[in-house]
Design a protein around this motif. Structure first.
Motif, PDB file in Angstrom:
ATOM      1  N   HIS A 120      16.415 100.745   7.116  1.00  0.00           N
ATOM      2  CA  HIS A 120      17.743 100.182   7.383  1.00  0.00           C
ATOM      3  C   HIS A 120      18.806 101.266   7.218  1.00  0.00           C
ATOM      4  CE1 HIS A 120      15.074  97.124   5.506  1.00  0.00           C
ATOM      5  NE2 HIS A 120      15.293  96.567   6.685  1.00  0.00           N
ATOM      6  N   GLY A 121      18.635 102.105   6.197  1.00  0.00           N
ATOM      7  CA  GLY A 121      19.548 103.229   5.994  1.00  0.00           C
ATOM      8  C   GLY A 121      19.475 104.218   7.136  1.00  0.00           C
ATOM      9  N   TYR A 122      18.256 104.510   7.615  1.00  0.00           N
ATOM     10  CA  TYR A 122      18.109 105.418   8.756  1.00  0.00           C
ATOM     11  C   TYR A 122      18.746 104.836  10.020  1.00  0.00           C
ATOM     12  CZ  TYR A 122      15.114 108.736   6.309  1.00  0.00           C
ATOM     13  OH  TYR A 122      14.626 109.677   5.438  1.00  0.00           O
ATOM     14  N   ALA A 123      18.690 103.519  10.169  1.00  0.00           N
ATOM     15  CA  ALA A 123      19.336 102.881  11.330  1.00  0.00           C
ATOM     16  C   ALA A 123      20.846 103.086  11.271  1.00  0.00           C
ATOM     17  CB  ALA A 123      18.995 101.389  11.373  1.00  0.00           C
ATOM     18  N   VAL A 124      21.432 102.942  10.085  1.00  0.00           N
ATOM     19  CA  VAL A 124      22.878 103.160   9.935  1.00  0.00           C
ATOM     20  C   VAL A 124      23.208 104.626  10.180  1.00  0.00           C
ATOM     21  CG1 VAL A 124      24.794 103.158   8.279  1.00  0.00           C
ATOM     22  CG2 VAL A 124      23.273 101.172   8.438  1.00  0.00           C
ATOM     23  N   LEU A 125      22.404 105.538   9.632  1.00  0.00           N
ATOM     24  CA  LEU A 125      22.656 106.962   9.855  1.00  0.00           C
ATOM     25  C   LEU A 125      22.626 107.299  11.346  1.00  0.00           C
ATOM     26  CD1 LEU A 125      20.595 108.541   6.934  1.00  0.00           C
ATOM     27  CD2 LEU A 125      23.088 108.350   7.124  1.00  0.00           C
ATOM     28  N   ALA A 126      21.660 106.764  12.072  1.00  0.00           N
ATOM     29  CA  ALA A 126      21.577 107.000  13.516  1.00  0.00           C
ATOM     30  C   ALA A 126      22.799 106.405  14.220  1.00  0.00           C
ATOM     31  CB  ALA A 126      20.290 106.407  14.081  1.00  0.00           C
ATOM     32  N   HIS A 127      23.217 105.230  13.789  1.00  0.00           N
ATOM     33  CA  HIS A 127      24.407 104.570  14.339  1.00  0.00           C
ATOM     34  C   HIS A 127      25.646 105.456  14.152  1.00  0.00           C
ATOM     35  CE1 HIS A 127      27.051 101.193  15.372  1.00  0.00           C
ATOM     36  NE2 HIS A 127      27.771 101.513  14.305  1.00  0.00           N
ATOM     37  N   LEU A 128      25.699 106.172  13.033  1.00  0.00           N
ATOM     38  CA  LEU A 128      26.825 107.059  12.726  1.00  0.00           C
ATOM     39  C   LEU A 128      26.678 108.443  13.368  1.00  0.00           C
ATOM     40  CD1 LEU A 128      27.202 106.166   8.939  1.00  0.00           C
ATOM     41  CD2 LEU A 128      28.686 105.431  10.831  1.00  0.00           C
ATOM     42  N   GLY A 129      25.527 108.682  14.005  1.00  0.00           N
ATOM     43  CA  GLY A 129      25.324 109.955  14.699  1.00  0.00           C
ATOM     44  C   GLY A 129      24.604 111.023  13.895  1.00  0.00           C
ATOM     45  N   PHE A 130      23.919 110.638  12.819  1.00  0.00           N
ATOM     46  CA  PHE A 130      23.190 111.592  11.991  1.00  0.00           C
ATOM     47  C   PHE A 130      21.695 111.448  12.212  1.00  0.00           C
ATOM     48  CE2 PHE A 130      27.178 110.860   9.730  1.00  0.00           C
ATOM     49  CZ  PHE A 130      27.627 112.165   9.572  1.00  0.00           C
ATOM     50  N   GLY A 131      20.992 112.575  12.250  1.00  0.00           N
ATOM     51  CA  GLY A 131      19.557 112.554  12.471  1.00  0.00           C
ATOM     52  C   GLY A 131      18.731 112.455  11.203  1.00  0.00           C
ATOM     53  N   SER A 132      19.376 112.681  10.048  1.00  0.00           N
ATOM     54  CA  SER A 132      18.641 112.635   8.782  1.00  0.00           C
ATOM     55  C   SER A 132      19.610 112.369   7.642  1.00  0.00           C
ATOM     56  CB  SER A 132      17.910 113.949   8.531  1.00  0.00           C
ATOM     57  OG  SER A 132      18.843 114.986   8.260  1.00  0.00           O
ATOM     58  N   LEU A 133      19.052 111.990   6.514  1.00  0.00           N
ATOM     59  CA  LEU A 133      19.864 111.796   5.317  1.00  0.00           C
ATOM     60  C   LEU A 133      20.453 113.123   4.869  1.00  0.00           C
ATOM     61  CD1 LEU A 133      20.919 109.971   3.069  1.00  0.00           C
ATOM     62  CD2 LEU A 133      18.758 110.340   1.856  1.00  0.00           C
ATOM     63  N   ARG A 134      19.671 114.177   4.963  1.00  0.00           N
ATOM     64  CA  ARG A 134      20.154 115.514   4.578  1.00  0.00           C
ATOM     65  C   ARG A 134      21.379 115.911   5.413  1.00  0.00           C
ATOM     66  NH1 ARG A 134      15.762 119.845   4.026  1.00  0.00           N
ATOM     67  NH2 ARG A 134      15.565 118.701   2.112  1.00  0.00           N
ATOM     68  N   GLU A 135      21.319 115.649   6.706  1.00  0.00           N
ATOM     69  CA  GLU A 135      22.442 115.966   7.594  1.00  0.00           C
ATOM     70  C   GLU A 135      23.693 115.179   7.185  1.00  0.00           C
ATOM     71  OE1 GLU A 135      23.241 115.052  12.226  1.00  0.00           O
ATOM     72  OE2 GLU A 135      21.288 115.965  11.793  1.00  0.00           O
ATOM     73  N   TYR A 136      23.516 113.916   6.861  1.00  0.00           N
ATOM     74  CA  TYR A 136      24.635 113.077   6.417  1.00  0.00           C
ATOM     75  C   TYR A 136      25.226 113.609   5.115  1.00  0.00           C
ATOM     76  CZ  TYR A 136      27.144 109.126   4.397  1.00  0.00           C
ATOM     77  OH  TYR A 136      28.111 108.346   3.811  1.00  0.00           O
ATOM     78  N   LEU A 137      24.367 113.938   4.147  1.00  0.00           N
ATOM     79  CA  LEU A 137      24.835 114.430   2.859  1.00  0.00           C
ATOM     80  C   LEU A 137      25.569 115.757   3.007  1.00  0.00           C
ATOM     81  CD1 LEU A 137      21.780 113.496   0.617  1.00  0.00           C
ATOM     82  CD2 LEU A 137      23.998 112.340   0.744  1.00  0.00           C
TER      83      LEU A 137
END
Length: 157
Positions: A120-137
């Motif tokens: 579910h977190g990865y779905a939100v990250l993809a929705h925001l345009g991020f390919g990974s949690l590391r990229e988001y952080l």
């Protein structure tokens, strides 16, 4: 019962990694940096723990592709993530330290390792345009604005 071992090193993960059917008889045992794998009718083999860790995240990312993300208007930085096939929904909150979900998978990861990301977190990250949690952080790290004396002339008042 989910444990720190079987959430990461599972028979199901072995089956996915090796392309086996769900009925294949598999046994696993933990060693220092590898998992010993026995499959009925085959010679035993070893799979690196690193491979399991990569698979853990990639599997959740792949499972996130079928989820529908909706931004919540009643709560800032909150999203509802729906699985239309299972008719389930979870709330995910976006924070600078990561994305936090109400699902058991993320709660288990946080309990075992103090960090993690569910599908579910990865779905939100993809929705925001991020390919990974590391990229988001990495994107959440704030770059301090230089003091006025150090700022380029264009930024000086």
């Amino acid at each position: 019962m989910v444990t720190a071992f079987n959430i990461l090193y599972s028979v199901a993960a072995v089956r996915r990694l090796l392309g086996l059917s769900s009925s294949a008889q598999v046994q696993i045992r933990e060693f220092f940096k590898v998992i010993w794998v026995w499959i009925r009718g085959r010679r035993p083999t070893f799979i690196s723990k690193r491979v399991f860790k990569q698979h853990f995240a990639e599997w959740r990312k792949s499972q996130s592709k079928n989820l529908k993300v909706t931004e919540r208007l009643d709560l800032a930085n909150h999203y509802t993530v729906r699985n239309i096939y299972k008719d389930t929904a979870y709330v995910v909150e976006k924070r600078p330290a990561g994305v936090f979900c109400t699902c058991d998978d993320l709660n288990n990861q946080l309990g075992f390792w103090g960090r993690g990301c569910c599908k579910h977190g990865y779905a939100v990250l993809a929705h925001l345009g991020f390919g990974s949690l590391r990229e988001y952080l990495q994107a959440q790290k704030v770059v301090p604005f230089p003091a006025a004396a150090e700022a380029p002339a264009a930024y000086a008042a």
